[in-house]
Enzyme design. Structure first.
Site, PDB file in Angstrom:
ATOM      1  N   GLN A   1       0.833  -1.204   0.000  1.00 37.70           N
ATOM      2  CA  GLN A   1       0.000   0.000   0.000  1.00 37.70           C
ATOM      3  C   GLN A   1       0.868   1.255   0.000  1.00 37.70           C
ATOM      4  O   GLN A   1       2.029   1.214   0.388  1.00 37.70           O
ATOM      5  CB  GLN A   1      -0.882   0.022   1.258  1.00 37.70           C
ATOM      6  N   CYS A   2       0.238   2.349  -0.362  1.00 36.33           N
ATOM      7  CA  CYS A   2       0.870   3.666  -0.332  1.00 36.33           C
ATOM      8  C   CYS A   2       1.430   3.941   1.066  1.00 36.33           C
ATOM      9  O   CYS A   2       0.721   3.677   2.035  1.00 36.33           O
ATOM     10  CB  CYS A   2      -0.185   4.707  -0.688  1.00 36.33           C
ATOM     11  N   PRO A   3       2.623   4.446   1.270  1.00 34.24           N
ATOM     12  CA  PRO A   3       3.591   4.874   0.259  1.00 34.24           C
ATOM     13  C   PRO A   3       4.639   3.812  -0.074  1.00 34.24           C
ATOM     14  O   PRO A   3       5.701   4.159  -0.570  1.00 34.24           O
ATOM     15  CB  PRO A   3       4.251   6.077   0.958  1.00 34.24           C
TER      16      PRO A   3
END
Lengths: 155, 75
Positions: free
Chosen positions: B12-14
């Site tokens: 997932q981000c980041p």
């Protein structure tokens, strides 16, 4: 160019947002300084109790406030901690980094973590109680950093 | 010329841009890296990352929900 983030909130979700932005900025090649003040300081407390000299009020404060990133409540739907547990479960399932992981990543990336000395004094939090690598500073340090930055967030 | 590969599926981000940063930080100029990502925000993010870090986005494709980007180190 440098980014500065003031972390005032001690809510897990808000502090997570701060660290995601900080890590993202570091990955974009930017310098990042995070300035922790008031409730935000709780995110930097060590999970383990540290023996330090405190007066009665300071002890009371220390006891009432969450000790460390793992213990922070959610800003919404906390439901006495149940909502937070559920959120943590979902995040784990969806492979989202936990707050302690995000903090570790930020330290790896060289994000500067500053703790406000005045709030520490007010809340009776001692340097020994904070995770390693935190620098203690005041508003002038923050303003000095902000002068060199093109983004400044207050969370 | 060396080509590197990053499997950032499920991340997932980041996470994906942090992997890019770490991988290309110490790489030789002109090194190419292929990254595979399932985070749907990455399609825009990789463009922003390349623009900001002055690296070249060689190609950007999406197949069955997997975004595949090829980046060439320039800076």
């Amino acid at each position: 160019m440098k980014k500065t983030i003031i972390v005032f909130s001690g809510d897990m979700d808000k502090v997570m947002a701060a660290f995601i932005i900080a890590n993202g900025a570091a990955a974009m090649g930017d310098e990042v300084s995070m300035f922790f003040t008031f409730w935000g300081l709780n995110a930097l407390r060590k999970a383990k109790k540290v023996k330090v000299r405190k007066n009665f009020i300071e002890k009371l404060f220390g006891w009432m406030m969450p000790r460390g990133a793992e213990k922070l409540p959610l800003s919404k739907m906390n439901f006495a901690g149940m909502g937070k547990q559920m959120m943590k479960m979902i995040m784990k399932k969806k492979n989202v980094n936990s707050l302690p992981e995000l903090i570790e990543m930020a330290r790896d990336m060289g994000v500067k973590i500053l703790a406000c000395s005045m709030s520490m004094d007010v809340m009776g939090i001692k340097k020994e109680e904070l995770i390693d690598g935190v620098e203690i500073a005041g508003v002038a340090t923050y303003l000095g950093e902000a002068d060199e930055a093109n983004v400044n967030l207050f969370i | 010329m060396k080509e590197l590969y990053i499997n950032a599926r499920g991340m997932q981000c980041p996470g994906p841009i942090m992997q890019l940063h770490k991988t290309l930080k110490d790489a030789e100029p002109d090194t190419e890296v292929v990254i595979e990502v399932t985070d749907s925000g990455f399609k825009k993010d990789v463009q922003a990352w390349c623009k900001k870090t002055k690296n070249e986005l060689v190609s950007l494709n999406e197949e069955d929900g997997v975004i595949i980007a090829k980046i060439k180190k320039k800076s």
